[in-house]
Scaffold this active site. Sequence first.
Site, short mmCIF file in Angstrom:
data_model
loop_
_atom_site.label_atom_id
_atom_site.label_comp_id
_atom_site.label_asym_id
_atom_site.label_seq_id
_atom_site.Cartn_x
_atom_site.Cartn_y
_atom_site.Cartn_z
N GLN A 88 0.86 -1.25 -0.03
CA GLN A 88 0.09 0.02 -0.01
C GLN A 88 0.85 1.17 -0.02
OE1 GLN A 88 -3.52 -0.63 3.06
NE2 GLN A 88 -1.77 -2.09 3.62
N ASN A 89 2.29 1.10 0.25
CA ASN A 89 2.96 2.26 0.05
C ASN A 89 3.46 2.77 -1.20
OD1 ASN A 89 3.00 1.50 2.83
ND2 ASN A 89 5.13 0.54 2.84
N ASP A 91 6.19 4.73 -1.53
CA ASP A 91 7.57 4.78 -1.66
C ASP A 91 8.23 3.61 -2.40
OD1 ASP A 91 8.46 2.54 0.16
OD2 ASP A 91 7.53 3.60 1.83
N HIS A 106 -1.78 1.20 -4.16
CA HIS A 106 -2.22 2.62 -3.81
C HIS A 106 -1.29 3.53 -4.77
CE1 HIS A 106 -4.34 1.55 0.19
NE2 HIS A 106 -4.96 1.04 -1.00
N CYS A 133 1.04 16.57 -20.22
CA CYS A 133 1.26 15.14 -20.16
C CYS A 133 2.11 15.08 -21.56
CB CYS A 133 -0.12 14.49 -20.67
SG CYS A 133 -0.21 12.78 -21.24
N CYS A 136 -0.29 13.36 -24.73
CA CYS A 136 -1.49 13.88 -25.27
C CYS A 136 -1.49 15.58 -25.10
CB CYS A 136 -2.73 13.53 -24.71
SG CYS A 136 -3.18 14.16 -23.04
N GLY A 172 2.82 -4.44 9.10
CA GLY A 172 3.11 -3.16 9.30
C GLY A 172 1.78 -2.28 8.69
N THR A 173 0.56 -2.70 8.74
CA THR A 173 -0.43 -2.17 8.18
C THR A 173 -1.78 -2.42 9.36
OG1 THR A 173 -2.20 -2.05 6.58
CG2 THR A 173 -1.27 -4.20 6.77
N ALA A 216 9.30 -3.88 12.77
CA ALA A 216 9.62 -4.75 11.40
C ALA A 216 10.94 -5.15 11.14
CB ALA A 216 8.84 -3.89 10.42
#
Length: 231
Positions: A88-89, A91, A106, A133, A136, A172-173, A216
């Site tokens: 979900q990180n 980084d 994510h 962009c 386009c 870690g969530t 962790a």
Amino acid sequence: MPNIVILTGAGISAESGIETFRAETGLWAQHNVEDVATPEGFVRDPQLVVNFYNARRAHGASALPNAAHEALARLEAENDGEVLIVTQNVDDLHERGGAQNVLHMHGSLGSALCASCEHRWPAPMEMNVGDACPACSAPSARPDIVWFGEIPYQMDRIIDALGRADIFAAIGTSGNVYPAAGFVAEAARIGAQTVEINLEPSAVGSQFDNAIMGPATQTVPAWVDDILKGR
Ligand code: OAD
């Protein structure tokens, strides 16, 4: 040779100096989620949102992967079965720690997304509101982050991998954000062994078969050693 799916959250990067979201002094105590992590917030004040992710991109770039990221890369390299890291990180510490099979459900700070044509390209360190962009030319660049109300990426691949998993670990969530918080139930349904590795039991902690509590950088290398020794 177990097939392993690992879900990671902000807690795995905490000891690299990256703030978690829901700690007492975490990111969501300092910023209003609706302002910086929703499509509506981006429409209201795009500069605020771009600044928020620019700051996180700069901070993330100066952080280093820790022993937990490196242990998961070792598991990926040495386990005979499939190892998929679903993070979900936003980084890139899993990748810089040596992991290759990583899905960013994510999104990623390192990626920019065109809100007009959905083209993606490497984000500059400092994005600006209205950046064009490269595909386009619309002035529609946005951070490639999944905001609340948007659908997480790669769900088909994740559900597919969960269907083949012998072991599911969540590291870690806090278990507050779905669909990620629902993966343990899905893994249990297909008969995988489930383990939660965290500082404290998460919101869905009671659904896991096993729990390993502690920082962790200590718990994850020890867990990886056990898996690789077949314990
Ligand atoms: P949270 O901030 O909600 O939870 C972090 C978890 O990590 C907590 O359960 C902590 O107890 C645990 N933790 C903290 N330090 C740790 C350490 N050193 N070792 C082990 N565990 C530790 O972060 P997430 O669960 O990742 O989404 O949040 C999920 C999503 O909510 C994020 O991806 C983000 C956020 O809103 C979006 O922005 C879309």
